[in-house]
Design a protein around this motif. Structure first.
Motif, PDB file in Angstrom:
ATOM      1  N   LEU A 101       0.793  -1.244   0.000  1.00 26.74           N
ATOM      2  CA  LEU A 101       0.000   0.000   0.000  1.00 26.74           C
ATOM      3  C   LEU A 101       0.828   1.299   0.000  1.00 26.74           C
ATOM      4  CD1 LEU A 101      -3.165  -0.638   2.202  1.00 26.74           C
ATOM      5  CD2 LEU A 101      -3.143   0.302  -0.104  1.00 26.74           C
ATOM      6  N   PRO A 102       1.849   1.429   0.898  1.00 25.18           N
ATOM      7  CA  PRO A 102       2.516   2.738   1.008  1.00 25.18           C
ATOM      8  C   PRO A 102       3.038   3.306  -0.317  1.00 25.18           C
ATOM      9  CG  PRO A 102       3.168   1.307   2.818  1.00 25.18           C
ATOM     10  CD  PRO A 102       2.362   0.459   1.875  1.00 25.18           C
ATOM     11  N   PRO A 103       3.626   2.492  -1.225  1.00 23.66           N
ATOM     12  CA  PRO A 103       4.126   3.097  -2.475  1.00 23.66           C
ATOM     13  C   PRO A 103       3.030   3.717  -3.336  1.00 23.66           C
ATOM     14  CG  PRO A 103       5.048   0.894  -2.182  1.00 23.66           C
ATOM     15  CD  PRO A 103       4.006   1.065  -1.122  1.00 23.66           C
ATOM     16  N   PHE A 104       1.757   3.423  -3.053  1.00 27.94           N
ATOM     17  CA  PHE A 104       0.666   3.963  -3.870  1.00 27.94           C
ATOM     18  C   PHE A 104      -0.028   5.136  -3.193  1.00 27.94           C
ATOM     19  CE2 PHE A 104       1.179  -0.233  -5.679  1.00 27.94           C
ATOM     20  CZ  PHE A 104       1.090   0.043  -7.030  1.00 27.94           C
ATOM     21  N   GLN A 105       0.542   5.588  -2.061  1.00 26.16           N
ATOM     22  CA  GLN A 105      -0.163   6.631  -1.307  1.00 26.16           C
ATOM     23  C   GLN A 105       0.643   7.916  -1.225  1.00 26.16           C
ATOM     24  OE1 GLN A 105      -0.681   4.328   2.263  1.00 26.16           O
ATOM     25  NE2 GLN A 105      -2.795   3.785   1.756  1.00 26.16           N
ATOM     26  N   GLY A 106      -0.048   8.962  -0.770  1.00 26.01           N
ATOM     27  CA  GLY A 106       0.591  10.235  -0.432  1.00 26.01           C
ATOM     28  C   GLY A 106       1.351  10.843  -1.582  1.00 26.01           C
TER      29      GLY A 106
END
Ligand code: HEM
Length: 445
Positions: A101-106
């Protein structure tokens, strides 16, 4: 325990009618049987479609440990591999998901937008006035480019092409093989199962090569593509993803993310090119740099033409869903396409009206990316693609549909798709406008 009522025709008849016109059939069954009905597709057990927003919210929130989604996707293992987030359930699914998830956020989404705009500019550069294009296939090439660059971090054209050839060969060989179990067996290079296996080996070798190359890249710590971020990621026990896990997730992100987005783009243009008022408003919004209307167009297209008709959950325990006591083992389908078509939630549901999303409100009534602990990991990337490609195409090209009426919606594999791929003619195409900061400096003599 009784299942909700549903069509009583033989399952083969129900399946054929559904594959031919899935949206029309689902709406017909909802009108006939209400917000919960049972469908029996050939080769599958009975499945209950649910379109009541409260029932769907209950399925997508709170404890979802008695709902499996990976198990029903296990038929995808020959293509995606056994470590794919799509085919896992329970703690292993959650571990992979937390890492992915983190690489696709923010902040990463801003970098995606830059990559998407570049890919869209290159695509439009290749168009000439008078060209006849099938938008879904042009968009498939574009969205492949985006995944390759933003997710795999591969930008060198020769390597992009190598990956395109090998990975698209796997995906193209897979549809029939996956849907018909007996076809998966390797009966030599000319059998469907054998062909898929051989193509998969070639693609896997290339992916391992890219993973190894990236591991040794001196700038790995500064890179922002998804593969580099995943190589640096650690789970709660401090363990990294293994090479096999990385290979399976790269294949998964490509398989889940490129045709779906290409189809959504093709649908968006089919809807927009036939509505001069909305199209004119998009042009104004592009000229004014107003993204709110472009976002609303993307949302309205995904509402009216969702690429996935329903999410899927298998009950591991008996559960009450939409007032029905369903036994363990029942397939439940939160019906994305039906909840999007409810007049109580979307007045005049057949009308394409982006304005309904202008207040920015998203709710349990808008579910093109599913929900809960299985919600699409690439949703922000896909929405950015819809907006950026729309912006670039509308700014530079004038397209005219070649069909008199909208492309009929049919099933392609497990997605809804425009039957003819949205054929258009390029009426006019303008050269790329280079920002002053990107122009080569003028040499003085
Ligand atoms: C318009 C484009 C897209 C649509 C309509 C779409 C739709 C969906 C839907 C409906 C699901 C299932 C959700 C559920 O069961 O609740 C899903 C899952 C998933 N999607 Fe997408 N998707 C799109 C693009 C992408 C992209 C661009 C990527 C990645 C690069 C991606 C990666 C995934 C993954 C990995 C899952 C599995 C999540 C899990 O099981 O935990 N998708 N998508």
């Amino acid at each position: 325990m009784a299942l909700p009522p549903g069509p009583r025709a033989p399952s083969i008849v129900t399946s054929v009618r559904f594959l031919h016109r899935p949206l029309d059939r689902l709406r017909e069954w909802q009108a006939q049987y209400g917000d919960a009905f049972t469908i029996r597709f050939t080769g599958f057990g009975p499945g209950v479609y649910v379109s009541d927003p409260r029932a769907i919210r209950e399925l997508f929130t709170g404890d979802q440990s008695d709902l499996l989604a990976g198990k029903a996707n296990s038929f995808l293992i020959p293509v995606l591999g056994p470590n794919s987030v799509l085919v896992l359930d329970g703690p292993r699914h959650l571990r992979q998901r937390k890492l992915l998830l983190p690489p696709f956020q923010g902040g990463h989404v801003a970098e995606f937008r830059r990559i998407i705009r570049e890919a869209a500019e290159r695509e439009v550069d290749s168009w000439r006035a008078g060209d006849e294009l099938v938008l879904r296939s042009r968009m498939r090439s574009l969205t492949f480019d985006v995944i390759c660059r933003a997710v795999f971090g591969v930008t060198e054209p020769a390597r992009v092409e190598r990956l395109r050839e090998a990975l698209c060969a796997v995906i193209d060989a897979s549809t029939a093989v996956l849907l018909v179990k007996g076809m998966q067996r390797d009966l030599g290079p000319w059998s469907p199962g054998g062909r898929l296996l051989r193509r998969k080996r070639v693609a896997d070798a290339l992916l391992y090569e890219e993973i190894a190359r990236r591991r040794n890249e001196p700038d790995l710590d500064e890179r922002t593509d998804v593969l580099s971020l995943l190589l640096r990621a650690r789970d709660e026990d401090g363990a990294p993803l293994t090479d096999e896990e990385l290979r399976d997730e790269l294949t998964t992100m490509l398989a889940a993310g490129h045709e779906t987005t290409a189809t959504a783009l093709a649908f968006t243009f089919d809807l927009l090119l036939r509505r001069p008022d909305a199209y004119a408003r998009v042009k104004e919004a592009v000229a004014a740099g107003d993204d709110a209307y472009l976002d609303a167009v993307a949302k309205e297209s995904l509402r009216l033409r969702p690429v996935i008709d329903a999410a899927e959950r298998t009950l591991t325990k008996p559960r009450t869903v939409a007032g029905w006591d369903l036994p363990a083992g029942t397939y439940v389908f939160p019906a994305i396409a039906l909840i999007h078509h409810r007049p109580d939630l979307y007045p005049e549901p057949d009308t394409f009206r982006p304005e309904r999303f202008l207040d920015g409100a998203e709710s349990y009534a808008w579910l093109p990316f599913g929900g809960g602990i299985r919600r699409c990991i690439g949703a922000a990337l896909a929405q950015a693609e819809l907006v950026e490609v729309l912006r670039t195409v509308v700014a530079r090209a004038e397209l005219a549909p070649r069909r008199a009426t909208e492309d009929p919606v049919v099933m392609r594999g497990i997605t809804l798709a425009p039957k003819h791929g949205v054929p258009v003619t390029v009426r006019r195409v303008a050269p790329r406008v280079t920002a002053a900061s990107e122009r080569a400096p003028v040499m003085s003599t």
